[in-house]
Write a protein that holds these residues in place. Structure first.
Motif, PDB file in Angstrom:
ATOM      1  N   GLU A   1      -7.965   0.112  -3.942  1.00 29.68           N
ATOM      2  CA  GLU A   1      -8.905   1.178  -4.733  1.00 29.68           C
ATOM      3  C   GLU A   1      -8.607   2.192  -3.776  1.00 29.68           C
ATOM      4  OE1 GLU A   1     -12.965   0.026  -4.206  1.00 29.68           O
ATOM      5  OE2 GLU A   1     -12.592  -2.081  -5.183  1.00 29.68           O
ATOM      6  N   ARG A   2      -8.432   3.361  -4.375  1.00 25.10           N
ATOM      7  CA  ARG A   2      -8.229   4.673  -3.619  1.00 25.10           C
ATOM      8  C   ARG A   2      -9.349   5.613  -3.972  1.00 25.10           C
ATOM      9  NH1 ARG A   2      -3.024   2.896  -5.009  1.00 25.10           N
ATOM     10  NH2 ARG A   2      -1.539   2.846  -3.594  1.00 25.10           N
ATOM     11  N   ASP A   3      -9.683   6.625  -3.137  1.00 27.41           N
ATOM     12  CA  ASP A   3     -10.539   7.567  -3.311  1.00 27.41           C
ATOM     13  C   ASP A   3     -10.216   8.635  -3.958  1.00 27.41           C
ATOM     14  OD1 ASP A   3      -8.983   8.986  -1.601  1.00 27.41           O
ATOM     15  OD2 ASP A   3     -10.572   8.689   0.327  1.00 27.41           O
ATOM     16  N   ALA A   4     -10.848   9.733  -4.208  1.00 24.14           N
ATOM     17  CA  ALA A   4     -10.453  10.919  -4.986  1.00 24.14           C
ATOM     18  C   ALA A   4      -9.073  11.542  -4.184  1.00 24.14           C
ATOM     19  CB  ALA A   4     -11.603  11.872  -5.117  1.00 24.14           C
ATOM     20  N   GLU A   5      -8.813  11.596  -3.266  1.00 22.37           N
ATOM     21  CA  GLU A   5      -7.875  12.258  -2.525  1.00 22.37           C
ATOM     22  C   GLU A   5      -6.634  11.363  -2.581  1.00 22.37           C
ATOM     23  OE1 GLU A   5     -10.816  12.205  -1.291  1.00 22.37           O
ATOM     24  OE2 GLU A   5     -11.197  14.308  -1.752  1.00 22.37           O
ATOM     25  N   GLY A   6      -6.931  10.039  -3.092  1.00 25.33           N
ATOM     26  CA  GLY A   6      -5.511   9.288  -3.315  1.00 25.33           C
ATOM     27  C   GLY A   6      -5.627   8.287  -1.840  1.00 25.33           C
ATOM     28  N   ARG A   7      -6.470   8.593  -0.937  1.00 26.16           N
ATOM     29  CA  ARG A   7      -6.358   7.426   0.163  1.00 26.16           C
ATOM     30  C   ARG A   7      -6.886   5.852  -0.281  1.00 26.16           C
ATOM     31  NH1 ARG A   7      -8.307  12.105   2.256  1.00 26.16           N
ATOM     32  NH2 ARG A   7     -10.353  11.181   2.432  1.00 26.16           N
TER      33      ARG A   7
ATOM     34  N   SER B   1       1.038  -1.152  -0.028  1.00 25.49           N
ATOM     35  CA  SER B   1      -0.077  -0.037  -0.015  1.00 25.49           C
ATOM     36  C   SER B   1       0.774   1.183   0.000  1.00 25.49           C
ATOM     37  CB  SER B   1      -0.831  -0.090   1.234  1.00 25.49           C
ATOM     38  OG  SER B   1      -1.700  -0.964   1.222  1.00 25.49           O
ATOM     39  N   ALA B   2       1.876   1.319   0.658  1.00 27.90           N
ATOM     40  CA  ALA B   2       2.827   2.419   0.891  1.00 27.90           C
ATOM     41  C   ALA B   2       3.493   2.542  -0.370  1.00 27.90           C
ATOM     42  CB  ALA B   2       3.858   2.235   2.172  1.00 27.90           C
ATOM     43  N   SER B   3       4.032   1.273  -1.264  1.00 28.84           N
ATOM     44  CA  SER B   3       4.833   1.896  -2.316  1.00 28.84           C
ATOM     45  C   SER B   3       3.968   2.223  -3.594  1.00 28.84           C
ATOM     46  CB  SER B   3       5.348   0.211  -2.806  1.00 28.84           C
ATOM     47  OG  SER B   3       3.953  -0.619  -3.313  1.00 28.84           O
ATOM     48  N   GLY B   4       2.403   2.505  -3.251  1.00 30.90           N
ATOM     49  CA  GLY B   4       1.785   2.937  -4.415  1.00 30.90           C
ATOM     50  C   GLY B   4       1.377   2.337  -5.858  1.00 30.90           C
TER      51      GLY B   4
END
Length: 919
Positions: free
Chosen positions: A285-291, A255-258
């Motif tokens: 899956e990420r939200d609009a803020e990239g979280r 998750s941290a590696s992107g």
């Protein structure tokens, strides 16, 4: 603020943005459509590989309905049609938009691959309904413009209202994005075929990974989707405890590696407690803020693959460890003598590294060493052999064996070479030291060795005397200075070496026998006396007792030989107790040796048998007589047997009787053969008697017949006595026929075979038994068709079989119906049948007697088995009949139902293959 210019500027901006959105969104939608087709190809790959249509048909039908495909075509690798699936018809709105060319139809094609190999293709005609999204966006733009206009109208009037409108607009947009993500997740979930092994999960990116979506086929690990969705069972609780921390760390790292997706393998615990390995391929899956908001994964059970990989790795690891660490050289050659494997720590002694000569010809490398070439040649010819090969200062003992493949075909040579250089040097040192040892000679009649224990616990041989050379048959000189284990390696694995060390240190003494075996035989035996002679010094005196031990071993072998004889041999003491028994006694009684030894004869044989058959004879043997008798005994392991028994008195060294040796020999089969011979002699005597009687009857019958004929010749046709004379002639002819049949039946010589009519054979038998049947009031019915073909047979023998069967049927009827009864019937019939593409005539003798009990039906053809009283039955009739029919190439069978009937079927081939000269 000027509202109109602002609205126009916003409208122009939104229209431009919408146009760019349409272009990029259309490309994105097409890309997503291609990705879906790729997913379809992956899912149906295994089905196309096995050409199993049911699962992919259901799946693609669902996919066509869910995605609006107009048509889906699946072809194999040859381009031939595998599946053709039509999608749902367009709605009225779709038809309108299609006509307006607002809904394009894309042809999406993807290869179907299985295990890296292209096995076909899938193409889908997709009605891209992105126009609805465009309309929705336009509608939203219109709403935004209207809101903005309304907002600008009121902005100057009410700042608070503007803020609320902005907040609400943002909320609507967030809800819209969340709804799209939910719809996308639901759409993707429907693509998973519930019958496939892949399980679909969607987890929240929270502690414990709460499950928000799971496919129904999660039941394959024992859980239901409701249990996981409700949270009653947390996903983290089904992960193996030993893997939980690892996969948690991996998820955080990924998750941290992107990255967008990652793969994990871990263990889960099914509901019934079993541990299964799974392969988890997860998308982030990420939200609009990239979280990160969710994880979506496909989980597949890979337990069987893991177990196979583990077993293979363990086997390879062990094999590699053995080969690489072997204190030898291990090699494999192919059929051409080329190295396929070369491993082992001793390779460095030849200046080679492991694997260095792989691919090179051993025949070329070792062309100058004939022993190597000979060993390889013999192994390639299928013979295991070994040679001694010298490489400079190194000597190897090499074993060559044929290497066979799984079909047993010669595939090459496998060999092991062991360094024996030190052993060779020791042997050479032994030969060089012979002269030195001869100086330590004395004239003692026993062998002597002396040893010294060094500080490093080495027990060193100091020397031996001449008798030691003679007794052991070796020269001890080369052994001086060697350790006990090296000088006498046969003692290294025994307790003697440690005993000698204790004696040298502590002053103990040792008196024992040491026996050496070779191939099951005593090679040597020594009586040993060891004692301390000084500080850390000791001596051993030993005498050769080989002959004595061999004599003892011979005595034990004799005892084992007696114990293994087929005769029932035992030793009974004066008190009537078994002291020794052979193995055959144990088998006869079905008991272990401990259950017989120490018990009395009466306890083992039974009190009744002991008193009636054994006690008196045993007492006679104990009085010094040799007793022999024959009697019938019942054994648990053998059943009822006729035994030839001998009792021999056994004397001790003083000449006193100390027991009785009993020997029982089973003569049951011999007695049966004697009875069979006696019965055959009786039958032969009866035949001789019947022949003589028939000849004696023939003479007066011929006279009566001739006189009756003379009377008829001289008598007027209307004479009253003419009828009497004709009746006399008829009856004498009938008597003559009976005599001929009796003479034929009783004939002793083996009749030649010839073509014969079954009706004639049956008639001959009836002439002998018809009167008896009539006397016993038996309803005899004969049904023999006239058109049956002739058969090759010995008529007399077939007549004997039918006579036997009809006689047995008569006895059965008389036993059930002693007097007259309307059910007292005997039927003889014949018919043509086909068996194994050959013509047979089946003759059936059927009676309405009591039938044959099921518990004896399988034994009725055994010799000497009979259910009749001893004075009327011999037990040979059916056995002989069975043999006669079998010799004719036929089959004699029985069919019976107790209380109703018995049928004997005699099937005889029309042509049994006999030649005209066969006897």
């Amino acid at each position: 603020m000027k509202t109109k210019p602002t609205i126009i500027a916003c409208a122009v901006f939104l229209i431009a943005a919408f146009s760019l959105f349409v272009v990029f969104y259309q490309s994105h939608v097409r890309h997503m459509g291609m990705a879906q087709v790729h997913d379809h190809a992956d899912i149906i790959a295994s089905s196309l590989w096995t050409f199993e249509e049911s699962s992919p048909t259901a799946y693609l039908t669902l996919a066509a309905k869910a995605n609006g495909y107009e048509r889906i075509l699946v072809r194999d690798d040859k381009g031939e049609m595998f599946l053709d699936i039509s999608g749902p018809p367009p709605t009225r709105a779709d038809e309108f938009l299609l006509a307006a060319h607002l809904i394009p139809i894309y042809q999406l094609t993807s290869n179907v691959e299985f295990e890296g190999q292209t096995i076909g293709s899938i193409s889908a005609a997709w009605r891209c309904r992105a126009i609805y999204t465009h309309f929705y966006i336009l509608f939203c733009v219109f709403l935004v413009l209207a809101g903005l206009w309304f907002f600008l109208k009121l902005v100057d009037a009410n700042r608070t209202l503007e803020s609320r409108v902005k907040d609400r607009t943002a909320e609507l947009e967030a809800e819209n994005r969340e709804r799209k993500r939910t719809e996308e997740a639901l759409r993707q979930a429907t693509l998973v075929v519930e019958s496939s092994p892949a399980m679909l999960f969607r987890w929240k990116a929270e502690e414990g990974w709460p499950v928000v979506l799971v496919s129904e086929n999660v039941t394959q690990i024992g859980y239901t989707s409701e249990e996981l969705l409700s949270g009653s069972i947390a996903f983290s609780s089904i992960v193996h405890p030993n893997d939980l921390a690892r996969i948690g760390d991996e998820v955080q790292t990924y998750s941290a590696s992107g990255v967008d997706h990652f793969q994990q393998e871990y263990r889960i615990i099914t509901k019934d407690g079993r541990v299964r390995w799974v392969d988890d391929r997860t998308a982030i899956e990420r939200d609009a803020e990239g979280r990160i908001s969710h994880y979506q994964g496909i989980v597949v059970d890979i337990t069987e693959r893991k177990l196979a990989e583990r077993a293979l790795h363990e086997s390879e690891r062990k094999f590699r460890a053995v080969v690489e660490n072997a204190q030898a050289i291990i090699f494999v050659l192919d059929k051409d003598g080329v190295f396929q494997l070369s491993e082992g720590q001793d390779l460095d002694k030849l200046g080679l590294r492991p694997g260095q000569v792989v691919g090179q010809s051993a025949i070329e490398i070792y062309a100058a060493i004939p022993s190597v070439l000979e060993g390889i040649r013999m192994a390639l010819n299928g013979k295991t052999n070994h040679t001694i090969n010298v490489f400079g200062n190194v000597v190897f003992d090499t074993v060559y064996s044929p290497y066979l493949d799984s079909d047993g075909q010669q595939n090459g040579v496998v060999g092991v070479a062991i360094d024996i250089t030190e052993r060779r040097r020791a042997e050479e040192a032994l030969q060089a030291s012979e002269a030195r040892l001869r100086a330590v000679i004395d004239e003692a009649p026993f062998g002597a060795h002396t040893y010294e224990l060094h500080d490093d616990d080495r027990l060193v041989f100091l020397g031996g005397n001449r008798s030691a050379d003679r007794i052991l048959g070796i020269d001890h000189s080369p052994l001086i200075g060697e350790t006990l284990e090296k000088a006498f390696p046969g003692l290294a694995s025994t307790a003697i070496s440690e005993s000698y060390r204790r004696i040298a240190v502590g002053g103990e003494s040792l008196n024992t026998d040491h026996i050496i075996y070779e191939q099951g035989q005593i090679r040597g035996a020594f009586e040993i006396h060891a004692f301390q002679t000084g500080s850390n010094r000791m001596a051993v005196f030993f005498a050769d007792i080989t002959e004595r031990k061999r004599a003892e071993e011979a005595r034990r072998k004799y005892e084992r030989m007696v114990s293994s004889t087929q005769d029932l041999m035992a030793l009974v003491g004066r008190d009537g107790i078994y002291e020794a028994v052979s193995e055959s006694v144990l088998l006869a009684h079905g008991q272990a040796r401990g259950e017989i030894l120490g018990r009395t004869v009466s306890e083992v044989m039974g009190e009744t048998v002991f008193q009636e058959k054994i006690r008196t004879r045993l007492e006679q043997a104990l009085s010094g007589q040799t007793v022999r008798f024959q009697d019938v005994f019942e054994y648990a392991g053998l059943g009822r047997r006729i035994m030839d028994v001998s009792y021999f008195p056994m004397f001790d060294e003083a000449g006193n009787i100390e027991g009785v040796v009993t020997n029982g020999r089973d003569i049951t089969d011999t007695r049966k053969l004697e009875e069979q011979l006696t019965q055959s002699q009786k039958i032969e005597s009866i035949g001789t008697l019947a022949g003589g009687v028939a000849h004696e009857i023939n003479n007066p019958i011929n006279g009566i017949m001739n006189y009756a004929q003379l009377i008829l010749d001289r008598m007027e046709e209307d004479h009253p006595a003419q009828g009497f004379a004709q009746e006399i002639l008829h009856e004498t002819q009938r008597i003559a026929k009976i005599v001929r049949n009796l003479l034929t039946f009783a004939r002793r010589e083996k009749q030649s075979h010839s073509p014969a009519l079954l009706s004639d054979i049956v008639a001959s038998v009836l002439s002998l038994v018809q009167t008896v049947m009539r006397h016993d009031q038996i309803d005899l019915r004969v049904e023999i068709p006239d058109d049956l073909p002739r058969i090759k047979c010995r008529s007399q023998q077939i007549q004997q079989v039918l006579m036997n069967l009809m006689t047995n049927a008569r006895d059965a009827l008389n036993e059930r119906y002693p007097g007259y009864s309307s059910e007292k019937k005997l039927r003889v019939s014949a018919e043509m049948i086909s068996k194994q593409d050959r013509r047979f005539i089946r003759t059936t003798v059927e009676d309405s007697g009591a039938g044959i009990p099921m518990d004896v039906r399988d034994r009725i053809f055994d010799p000497f088995f009979t259910t009749k009283p001893k004075e009327t039955g011999t037990g040979l009739g059916l056995s002989i009949s069975y043999g006669i029919v079998r010799d004719h190439g036929g089959e004699l069978m029985v069919e019976t139902e107790p209380g109703r009937y018995t049928r004997f079927h005699m099937d005889l081939p029309v042509d049994n293959g006999w030649t005209l000269t066969e006897k």
